[in-house]
Each structure stands twice: as C-alpha cells, then as structure tokens.
Design an enzyme around this catalytic site. Structure first.
Site, short mmCIF file in Angstrom:
data_model
loop_
_atom_site.label_atom_id
_atom_site.label_comp_id
_atom_site.label_asym_id
_atom_site.label_seq_id
_atom_site.Cartn_x
_atom_site.Cartn_y
_atom_site.Cartn_z
CG ASN A 10 -14.63 3.23 2.03
OD1 ASN A 10 -13.67 3.64 2.68
ND2 ASN A 10 -15.44 2.29 2.51
CE LYS A 12 -12.33 2.65 7.62
NZ LYS A 12 -13.29 2.09 8.60
CE LYS A 13 -16.10 -0.82 -0.86
NZ LYS A 13 -17.22 -1.02 -1.80
CG ASP A 73 -22.84 -5.14 -5.41
OD1 ASP A 73 -22.95 -4.17 -4.62
OD2 ASP A 73 -23.77 -5.90 -5.67
CB SER A 74 -19.17 -6.94 -1.10
OG SER A 74 -19.06 -5.64 -0.56
CG ASP A 158 -16.88 -6.35 8.95
OD1 ASP A 158 -17.36 -7.09 8.07
OD2 ASP A 158 -15.94 -5.57 8.73
#
Length: 203
Positions: A10, A12-13, A73-74, A158
């Site tokens: 990703n 974005k990460k 990890d979220s 979100d």
C-alpha cells in the site's frame, strides 16, 4: 542509505511512514515496499493479538530478504462487542478487505446499542525486526462508532469512527490531521527512536 522494508504493498502506508520520519528529522532510510523485493511466502495472520501479527509479518520480511523490516497490524476494537472485530477487522464480514461489507455488518451489530455505549478505539501495533532484534509498539485512537458513514477519505472503518473530541469522522479529516492523531501515527511515532538508531548504522 540504510534500506528499510515496509511489509505492505500500500503506497499510502509508505507515504505515511515517510511523513512521520520527515517530521521527526530522521534521514538516511530508503523505504522499500513488498513490490520492490522478490516475492516470498507470507504467513497468514493467525495471531491472537495485533502485536503477534505485526511481529510475524516483520520477521517474515526480514528473514526472507535480510533487510530490516517494519510491519503493522491494525483494526478497530468496539467496547459493546467485547473488543471485536479486533484482529479480524479486515475480514469481519467474511471477505478480506471488503470495507463496505465490514462496515455494514458492524453498524448492523450495533443498531440497538445506545450512544453512550458505542465506545471504540482504533488500534495499531507496529513491529521492527532487524539484525539487532525486534521492537514492537502499540498506538490507540479512542472514539465512538457513529450510526451511519460520513466522509469519503481514508479507508476501512474511517467513515463510522468519530475520534474522541472531534465532530468529524476519521474519513472527514485531512491526511495531515489523521497522521497527527491516528493509531498508526501514534505507533509509528513510538517506533522513531528505533528507526533513528537503524538509520545511524548506515548499513
């Protein structure tokens, strides 16, 4: 430059980690994603905690490539669901990564829960595994679950997460606002000392 593998595809990460490093004045790290290294077998996320999963992902990346690796990890922990979805957040509806289905199921499960009992927290565990061992940190972002989605930014849960003290959901915040407050931003900030030490090795 010291290479640092980010166990994600990703972009974005990677951008988020770069912003955290820049804000902390950490230089000398070249960030690589999983797309930048030869493919390797990635173990399934079977840990009972965010910390276990993050460390396993980082260790897999380091062992396979020999490059220091950071992984996270979220997910979301909801009080009324005894901390669930937790580590199952990305596949809560049964299909991994179906954000819309996951969110619909969560809202349905909370449909009869009154406002005062809709407490929740986004949780992120970040792990760094390198030649000198492993470091695992945890960041939490407290808030509540709304009754309907709002905003079109961000991803995952979100749109239904209202951070504590905010009138806007996480999906209504700018990237900079989210970086400053989010669970992953908080965890990455705790990882900065270890990353600064890694950068100083210049290996």
């Amino acid at each position: 430059m010291t290479q640092l593998l980010v166990a994600s595809r990703n972009p974005k990460k990677l951008a988020e980690l770069r912003r955290v490093l820049d804000a902390a004045g950490v230089s000398g790290l070249e960030l690589l994603s999983l797309a930048d290294v030869a493919p390797f077998d990635e173990a399934p996320e079977t840990g009972a905690t965010f910390e276990e999963n993050a460390e396993a992902k980082a260790r897999d990346g380091y062992v396979a490539t020999g490059i220091a690796c950071v992984a996270d990890d979220s997910g979301i922990s909801v009080d009324a669901l005894n901390g669930m979805p937790g580590v199952l957040s990305a596949r809560w509806s049964g299909v991994h990564g179906d954000d819309a289905a996951n969110t619909r199921l969560l809202l349905a499960q909370l449909s009869d829960v009154p406002s005062e009992r809709r407490g929740a927290a986004f949780v992120s565990a970040c792990a760094l595994v390198s030649a000198s061992g492993s470091v695992v940190v945890r960041g939490e972002w407290p808030g509540t679950v709304t009754r309907e989605p709002r905003g079109d930014g961000g991803f995952g849960y979100d749109p239904v997460f209202l951070p504590e003290g905010s009138t806007r959901t996480a999906a209504e915040l700018t990237p900079a606002e989210k970086d400053a407050a989010s669970h992953r931003g908080r965890a990455l900030a705790l990882l900065v000392p270890a990353l600064r030490e890694l950068a100083a090795r210049r290996v």
